[in-house]
Motif scaffolding. Sequence first.
Motif, mmCIF file in Angstrom:
data_model
loop_
_atom_site.group_PDB
_atom_site.id
_atom_site.type_symbol
_atom_site.label_atom_id
_atom_site.label_comp_id
_atom_site.label_asym_id
_atom_site.label_seq_id
_atom_site.Cartn_x
_atom_site.Cartn_y
_atom_site.Cartn_z
ATOM 1 N N GLY A 4 4.975 49.424 56.213
ATOM 2 C CA GLY A 4 6.045 48.795 55.436
ATOM 3 C C GLY A 4 6.501 47.460 55.968
ATOM 4 N N VAL A 5 5.608 46.697 56.611
ATOM 5 C CA VAL A 5 6.032 45.486 57.302
ATOM 6 C C VAL A 5 6.593 44.438 56.344
ATOM 7 N N PHE A 6 5.996 44.284 55.152
ATOM 8 C CA PHE A 6 6.487 43.264 54.222
ATOM 9 C C PHE A 6 7.842 43.667 53.641
ATOM 10 N N ALA A 7 8.022 44.954 53.381
ATOM 11 C CA ALA A 7 9.317 45.441 52.922
ATOM 12 C C ALA A 7 10.387 45.242 53.996
ATOM 13 N N HIS A 8 10.010 45.495 55.266
ATOM 14 C CA HIS A 8 10.961 45.296 56.367
ATOM 15 C C HIS A 8 11.422 43.844 56.438
ATOM 16 N N LEU A 9 10.465 42.921 56.361
ATOM 17 C CA LEU A 9 10.804 41.506 56.524
ATOM 18 C C LEU A 9 11.588 40.977 55.325
ATOM 19 N N VAL A 10 11.076 41.227 54.104
ATOM 20 C CA VAL A 10 11.752 40.712 52.912
ATOM 21 C C VAL A 10 13.095 41.417 52.716
ATOM 22 N N GLY A 11 13.129 42.721 52.947
ATOM 23 C CA GLY A 11 14.376 43.461 52.784
ATOM 24 C C GLY A 11 15.444 43.015 53.760
ATOM 25 N N THR A 12 15.046 42.795 55.007
ATOM 26 C CA THR A 12 16.009 42.315 56.002
ATOM 27 C C THR A 12 16.552 40.957 55.595
ATOM 28 N N LEU A 13 15.663 40.067 55.175
ATOM 29 C CA LEU A 13 16.089 38.723 54.773
ATOM 30 C C LEU A 13 17.062 38.792 53.597
ATOM 31 N N GLU A 14 16.800 39.667 52.638
ATOM 32 C CA GLU A 14 17.649 39.780 51.454
ATOM 33 C C GLU A 14 19.054 40.276 51.807
ATOM 34 N N LEU A 15 19.170 41.045 52.853
ATOM 35 C CA LEU A 15 20.468 41.616 53.226
ATOM 36 C C LEU A 15 21.304 40.669 54.088
ATOM 37 N N LEU A 16 20.754 39.531 54.427
ATOM 38 C CA LEU A 16 21.501 38.550 55.207
ATOM 39 C C LEU A 16 22.297 37.637 54.276
ATOM 40 N N SER A 17 23.315 36.990 54.830
ATOM 41 C CA SER A 17 24.065 35.997 54.058
ATOM 42 C C SER A 17 23.216 34.734 53.894
ATOM 43 N N GLU A 18 23.642 33.842 53.031
ATOM 44 C CA GLU A 18 22.861 32.629 52.777
ATOM 45 C C GLU A 18 22.702 31.799 54.049
ATOM 46 N N SER A 19 23.780 31.646 54.799
ATOM 47 C CA SER A 19 23.691 30.852 56.031
ATOM 48 C C SER A 19 22.793 31.516 57.063
ATOM 49 N N GLU A 20 22.806 32.852 57.098
ATOM 50 C CA GLU A 20 21.958 33.581 58.042
ATOM 51 C C GLU A 20 20.485 33.467 57.656
ATOM 52 N N ARG A 21 20.205 33.525 56.342
ATOM 53 C CA ARG A 21 18.816 33.371 55.890
ATOM 54 C C ARG A 21 18.267 32.004 56.265
ATOM 55 N N LYS A 22 19.085 30.985 56.129
ATOM 56 C CA LYS A 22 18.655 29.631 56.501
ATOM 57 C C LYS A 22 18.359 29.519 57.994
ATOM 58 N N ARG A 23 19.020 30.362 58.766
ATOM 59 C CA ARG A 23 18.859 30.323 60.220
ATOM 60 C C ARG A 23 17.504 30.881 60.655
ATOM 61 N N VAL A 24 16.881 31.720 59.843
ATOM 62 C CA VAL A 24 15.584 32.313 60.174
ATOM 63 C C VAL A 24 14.506 31.251 60.001
ATOM 64 N N VAL A 25 13.818 30.900 61.084
ATOM 65 C CA VAL A 25 12.825 29.819 61.045
ATOM 66 C C VAL A 25 11.410 30.342 60.844
ATOM 67 N N GLY A 26 11.214 31.654 60.911
ATOM 68 C CA GLY A 26 9.880 32.193 60.697
ATOM 69 C C GLY A 26 9.779 33.645 61.096
ATOM 70 N N PHE A 27 8.621 34.220 60.778
ATOM 71 C CA PHE A 27 8.359 35.635 61.031
ATOM 72 C C PHE A 27 7.273 35.806 62.090
ATOM 73 N N VAL A 28 7.344 36.928 62.785
ATOM 74 C CA VAL A 28 6.266 37.370 63.661
ATOM 75 C C VAL A 28 5.941 38.810 63.283
ATOM 76 N N ILE A 29 4.662 39.102 63.129
ATOM 77 C CA ILE A 29 4.208 40.459 62.867
ATOM 78 C C ILE A 29 3.579 41.000 64.142
ATOM 79 N N ASN A 30 4.042 42.156 64.556
ATOM 80 C CA ASN A 30 3.650 42.710 65.852
ATOM 81 C C ASN A 30 2.757 43.937 65.679
ATOM 82 N N ARG A 31 1.925 44.181 66.697
ATOM 83 C CA ARG A 31 1.078 45.380 66.811
ATOM 84 C C ARG A 31 0.075 45.515 65.651
ATOM 85 N N PHE A 32 -0.616 44.421 65.344
ATOM 86 C CA PHE A 32 -1.613 44.460 64.279
ATOM 87 C C PHE A 32 -2.955 44.957 64.817
#
Length: 481
Positions: free
Chosen positions: A165-193
Amino acid sequence: MVQGTTSDAGKSTLVAALCRILKNRGISVAPFKPQNMALNSAVTVDGGEIGRAQALQAQAAGLEPHTDMNPILIKPTSDTRAQIIVQGRAITDMDAAVYHHYKTEAMGYVLDSFARLQQQYDVIVVEGAGSPAEINLRERDIANMGFAEAVDCPVILIADIDRGGVFAHLVGTLELLSESERKRVVGFVINRFRGDISLLQSGLDWLEQKTGKPVLGVIPYLQGLYLDAEDALTTSSSNADALLNVAVLALPRISNHTDFDPLRLHPQINFHWVGPNQQVPPCDLLIIPGSKNTRADLDFVRAQGWESAIQTHLRYGGKLLGICGGFQMLGEQIHDPEGVESAPGSSSGLGYFSMHTQLQRDKILLQRHGFLWDKYTPVAGYEIHTGISSGDALLQPACYFQNADGLVPDGAISQDKAIIGTYLHGLFDRPEALQQLLLWAGVTKAEVVDINQQREISIERLAKEVEAVFAADFLDQWSPT
């Protein structure tokens, strides 16, 4: 700042990797975790305690661990209460609701420690806690976006693909953040591939198009790394050529279980955790570990029927070791008149040592160097406990620590040499001490295992693996010109 979509997403590991990568590039870097909840802790150079993961990250950065690297440490004593440690010192116990309101005050200590680190280092790599999308914890947050917003810190969001569920985790987490918090996220890392990265590419493309944020790296599943666990129990181990069977009681409030990593990773040892509703297996060495609530965990030992199992183990010639709280259990009485760990009162110990322990509010926090009972074999580690033990059993110490006045005795060893107790965490970390203790337990020709060297090799390997898959432009922005 590295934040995760879940607990155990890889935040601690990525922070350690980034600290070593930047250190290797000649950059002055330090780790920082505003708030940590863990029973694995380490004693710092300034005489306080921080989470074990931050001590490992300090090593990755080439630094001695310092209390400013983890200003708020929460050590649960029950399901609803915890000891609150501020800038290395225990201040009080709180239940969850009281602590939730206390976080406003705690943020002051967090920002104070962070400011001191900023004055000393060019880069601070910050680790979040749990997930920033835990809605019920957003108010007064000091561990994730609340801190990032307060100090204007960019955020990397990491997720563990191995759990699904890695894509759901990343997109879902981003959606639950406020607008200013989403802007603060500069990128994703996927671990244990695991597997062929080309099969993941379409998903990465979709993720970047959906969110407008880059995937900074896909970290492979790295087998055989030795890195101190933040809190979760490590796995048992089985070796076909084992010469020794070791069992450790997995107490409900077990603390500093990383003490036993040198045993778990040793090629000549079968290592087993004994959990709730499990019988103590036949073994050569049985260990009672440290505990954040010694009397409650002693009650648990008895409720599980382990007290009679310990007696049987000794009757058949097995060796018994108690560390810290486990050592206190080996005595005749444990007194807690002030209710330091739980309700005021006293408990009868297991009675193997002529010794009484009285718990006290002032915690003993000391880095230690010295020798085992032979006054020859070097040993090193740390003390981190409440309570003072006294009694005739201490006249035959298990260890001797060096200080300005000479050698200070610690712990006890029974007359028949079958039982050892000590307050020393890290007892097995020195290879000489590990070999001597395995000889005591029955291994006449123990292989040399240096856990400190293994830790250093693992950090360096981790850094190289992460650097190889990480966005070069992201890392290069901190490189010296």
